[in-house]
Write a protein that holds these residues in place. Structure first.
Motif, short mmCIF file in Angstrom:
data_model
loop_
_atom_site.label_atom_id
_atom_site.label_comp_id
_atom_site.label_asym_id
_atom_site.label_seq_id
_atom_site.Cartn_x
_atom_site.Cartn_y
_atom_site.Cartn_z
N VAL A 187 0.84 -1.21 -0.05
CA VAL A 187 -0.11 0.04 0.07
C VAL A 187 0.93 1.06 -0.09
CG1 VAL A 187 -1.73 1.48 1.16
CG2 VAL A 187 -1.96 -1.26 1.24
N GLU A 188 0.40 2.32 -0.63
CA GLU A 188 1.27 3.54 -0.84
C GLU A 188 0.22 4.75 -0.72
OE1 GLU A 188 2.37 4.68 -5.30
OE2 GLU A 188 3.54 2.88 -4.56
N SER A 189 0.93 5.82 -0.24
CA SER A 189 -0.03 6.93 0.04
C SER A 189 0.91 8.00 0.47
CB SER A 189 -0.94 6.78 1.14
OG SER A 189 -1.57 7.81 1.26
N LYS A 190 0.63 9.35 0.03
CA LYS A 190 1.49 10.56 0.40
C LYS A 190 0.79 11.09 1.72
CE LYS A 190 3.46 11.92 -3.99
NZ LYS A 190 3.67 13.05 -4.93
N ASP A 191 -0.31 10.50 2.14
CA ASP A 191 -1.01 11.07 3.34
C ASP A 191 -0.39 10.37 4.56
OD1 ASP A 191 -2.74 11.37 5.56
OD2 ASP A 191 -4.59 11.38 4.17
N GLU A 192 0.40 10.94 5.24
CA GLU A 192 1.29 10.52 6.35
C GLU A 192 0.30 9.78 7.35
OE1 GLU A 192 4.94 11.38 9.57
OE2 GLU A 192 4.18 12.89 8.25
N LYS A 194 -2.80 8.97 7.36
CA LYS A 194 -3.55 7.77 6.74
C LYS A 194 -2.74 6.64 6.70
CE LYS A 194 -6.14 5.92 2.73
NZ LYS A 194 -6.40 6.30 1.49
N ILE A 195 -1.40 6.52 6.42
CA ILE A 195 -0.52 5.41 6.44
C ILE A 195 -0.10 5.10 7.82
CG2 ILE A 195 1.88 6.26 6.26
CD1 ILE A 195 0.31 3.86 3.81
N MET A 196 0.17 6.08 8.62
CA MET A 196 0.36 5.49 9.89
C MET A 196 -0.97 4.90 10.60
SD MET A 196 3.41 6.22 10.43
CE MET A 196 3.76 5.93 12.06
N GLN A 197 -2.12 5.38 10.48
CA GLN A 197 -3.24 4.57 11.19
C GLN A 197 -3.41 3.22 10.63
OE1 GLN A 197 -6.35 7.44 9.96
NE2 GLN A 197 -6.17 8.63 11.76
N GLU A 198 -3.12 3.09 9.24
CA GLU A 198 -3.39 1.55 8.58
C GLU A 198 -2.19 0.83 9.43
OE1 GLU A 198 -4.42 -1.50 6.31
OE2 GLU A 198 -5.36 0.35 6.93
N LYS A 199 -0.91 1.18 9.59
CA LYS A 199 0.24 0.57 10.19
C LYS A 199 -0.27 0.04 11.56
CE LYS A 199 4.89 0.92 11.61
NZ LYS A 199 4.75 0.96 13.14
N ALA A 200 -0.92 1.14 12.27
CA ALA A 200 -1.25 0.49 13.91
C ALA A 200 -2.44 -0.25 13.67
CB ALA A 200 -1.77 1.97 14.52
N ARG A 201 -3.55 -0.16 12.83
CA ARG A 201 -4.48 -1.02 12.70
C ARG A 201 -3.96 -2.38 12.37
NH1 ARG A 201 -8.23 -3.46 8.89
NH2 ARG A 201 -6.94 -2.83 7.31
N LEU A 202 -2.99 -2.56 11.44
CA LEU A 202 -2.50 -3.99 11.15
C LEU A 202 -1.82 -4.62 12.23
CD1 LEU A 202 -1.04 -3.16 7.56
CD2 LEU A 202 -2.95 -4.59 8.26
N LEU A 234 7.67 0.12 6.93
CA LEU A 234 7.28 1.31 6.46
C LEU A 234 8.47 1.95 6.10
CD1 LEU A 234 4.87 3.33 6.03
CD2 LEU A 234 4.99 3.93 8.48
N THR A 235 8.43 2.45 4.89
CA THR A 235 9.47 3.28 4.48
C THR A 235 8.65 4.55 3.72
OG1 THR A 235 9.53 2.30 2.45
CG2 THR A 235 11.00 1.35 4.24
N LYS A 236 9.72 5.68 3.52
CA LYS A 236 9.28 6.86 3.00
C LYS A 236 10.11 7.11 1.72
CE LYS A 236 8.50 11.74 3.65
NZ LYS A 236 8.36 13.09 4.42
N TRP A 238 11.66 8.87 -1.74
CA TRP A 238 12.19 10.32 -2.09
C TRP A 238 11.29 11.33 -2.48
CZ3 TRP A 238 11.94 12.04 -7.02
CH2 TRP A 238 11.47 11.23 -7.98
N ASP A 239 10.35 10.84 -2.96
CA ASP A 239 9.16 11.83 -3.49
C ASP A 239 8.07 12.00 -2.83
OD1 ASP A 239 8.02 9.23 -3.85
OD2 ASP A 239 7.58 9.16 -5.81
N GLY A 240 8.11 11.45 -1.44
CA GLY A 240 7.21 11.70 -0.64
C GLY A 240 6.33 10.88 -0.45
N ARG A 241 6.23 9.78 -1.02
CA ARG A 241 5.46 8.59 -1.03
C ARG A 241 5.64 7.55 -0.04
NH1 ARG A 241 5.66 4.85 -4.87
NH2 ARG A 241 7.44 5.85 -5.57
N TYR A 242 4.60 7.34 0.95
CA TYR A 242 4.80 6.17 2.04
C TYR A 242 4.47 4.99 1.65
CZ TYR A 242 5.50 10.08 5.33
OH TYR A 242 5.81 11.38 5.92
N ILE A 243 5.26 4.11 1.80
CA ILE A 243 5.15 2.66 1.31
C ILE A 243 5.12 1.56 2.50
CG2 ILE A 243 6.00 0.64 -0.09
CD1 ILE A 243 7.57 2.87 -1.80
N LEU A 244 3.86 1.09 2.48
CA LEU A 244 3.77 -0.02 3.70
C LEU A 244 3.63 -1.36 3.09
CD1 LEU A 244 3.15 -0.10 6.71
CD2 LEU A 244 0.71 -0.03 6.20
N ILE A 245 4.25 -2.25 3.49
CA ILE A 245 4.71 -3.77 2.90
C ILE A 245 4.54 -4.55 3.93
CG2 ILE A 245 5.79 -5.26 1.67
CD1 ILE A 245 7.17 -2.93 -0.05
#
Length: 374
Positions: A187-192, A194-202, A234-236, A238-245
């Motif tokens: 999953v990827e998103s530029k919304d930090e 949102k991506i942090m909430q998904e990480k906590a949920r998982l 979870l990584t960020k 260079w273009d500002g996208r957060y990637i959750l794998i």
């Protein structure tokens, strides 16, 4: 008494015997017959009526005589009249025993919880064809990362879109020489936020089965690991996208070496299980070809394979699988597995499931080999 009268009397007696009529019923039948004769205006007509009566009585008698054996049959055995006699089979012409059926593959994949628990579905060492059979929507194999040279080295991947809630995420299955070594959601998103909430949920979802993960900082992000087989990163970019794998990460030496001192690894589980089945491969990405003694290779071949699933944080299901490939009718073939599944922890190896068709297959093959040589 003329000839016709004698014949009529004989027919009446025959009907009486067949129908078991009382004397009163016989008298009534006779009166009706005679009445029909007296209504005729001439002797010639009476002769015709008498003949018709005789024919009618004879027909009734014939029907009853034909049907009477049916009433003598015991109830529930109507087929005795039409079934041909059964002859004992010639032992020399008895066909080989039928092949056992392969077990049916089923998978629960309806709810979001089912989809997140992918470690219960995918096993290290399963083939692409097995994954495709479970999920027809899985894409075709392609070179890992789109790099042709990696594909030539046997590193490939396939993708499948999966709906998780309102999100459409991508499931990536990674294969080496056709065998699964990783299965991850992306999953990827530029919304930090949102991506942090998904990480906590998982992390909260998997904590119910595995407890709290071990977390550490990695380059450009963080890594949360429940075992050397299952983790989340979870990584960020260079273009500002957060990637959750997250998902299965077995088969990669870097991960196993990183957590070897802190957790029970896939390889350690396999090594313990091999004490029960030492002839099987020691790695989930390997197969062993085994010749069937006394059976031509044109009839059958076998291969041995090892597969691994995560059960709990420190418990694995190690499956040893013997694949029988049987050829018949020229170019046709069928594959049937025998397997043994062990629950493995650091202190115990326990058989929890098995499906063994070896003896039944060998009986079939001996019969087929005998028929082929004769």
């Amino acid at each position: 008494m003329d000839i016709l009268d004698r014949q009529l009397k004989q027919r009446k007696e025959l009907v009486h015997q067949s129908l078991r009529l009382t004397p009163e019923e016989v008298s009534l039948l006779e009166q009706r017959t005679l009445a029909s004769q007296t209504t005729s205006p001439s002797r010639s007509k009476r002769y015709v009526f008498r003949a018709c009566a005789i024919i009618g009585v004879a027909a009734v008698a014939a029907i009853l005589l034909w049907a009477s054996p049916l009433t003598l049959l015991p109830p529930g055995t109507p087929s005795q009249l039409v079934s041909p006699p059964v002859t004992a089979p010639d032992p020399q012409q008895t066909p080989a025993p039928a092949l056992p059926e392969a077990p049916k593959q089923t998978v629960a994949w309806q709810t979001e919880a089912d989809k997140l628990a992918l470690y219960r579905v995918f096993a290290l060492g399963m083939t692409y064809d097995e994954a495709k059979a479970l999920f027809p929507e899985l894409g075709e194999l392609q070179p890992l990362g789109g790099i042709e040279s990696l594909g030539e080295d046997g590193l490939q991947e396939a993708f499948m879109p999966v709906a998780l809630g309102d999100e459409q995420v991508q499931l990536t299955l990674s294969f080496e020489h056709g065998f699964l070594y990783a299965a991850r959601y992306w999953v990827e998103s530029k919304d930090e936020q949102k991506i942090m909430q998904e990480k906590a949920r998982l992390e909260a979802f998997y904590a119910k089965d595995f407890g709290s993960p071990e977390e550490e900082t990695i380059e450009a992000g963080t890594s949360s690991t429940w075992s050397p087989f299952f983790g989340l990163g979870l990584t960020k970019n260079w273009d500002g996208r957060y990637i959750l794998i997250w998902g299965l990460q077995g088969g990669e030496p870097g991960f196993e070496e990183l957590y070897r001192d802190r957790a029970f690894t896939v390889q350690e589980a396999i090594e313990l299980a091999l004490s029960e089945q030492p002839e099987f491969p020691a790695h989930p990405g390997e197969t062993k070809q085994v010749r069937v003694e006394g059976i031509p290779e044109t009839l059958a071949t076998t291969s041995l394979r090892t597969k691994v699933k995560l059960q709990t944080r420190d418990s694995y299901l190690v499956t040893f699988e013997r694949m029988w490939t049987i050829r018949y009718d020229g170019n046709r073939s069928i594959t049937i597995p025998s397997y043994w599944t062990y629950q493995v922890t650091e202190g115990e190896v326990k058989l929890v499931d098995s499906y063994v068709v070896d003896q039944a297959v060998m009986e079939y093959l001996r019969g087929a080999a005998s028929a082929q040589s004769s």
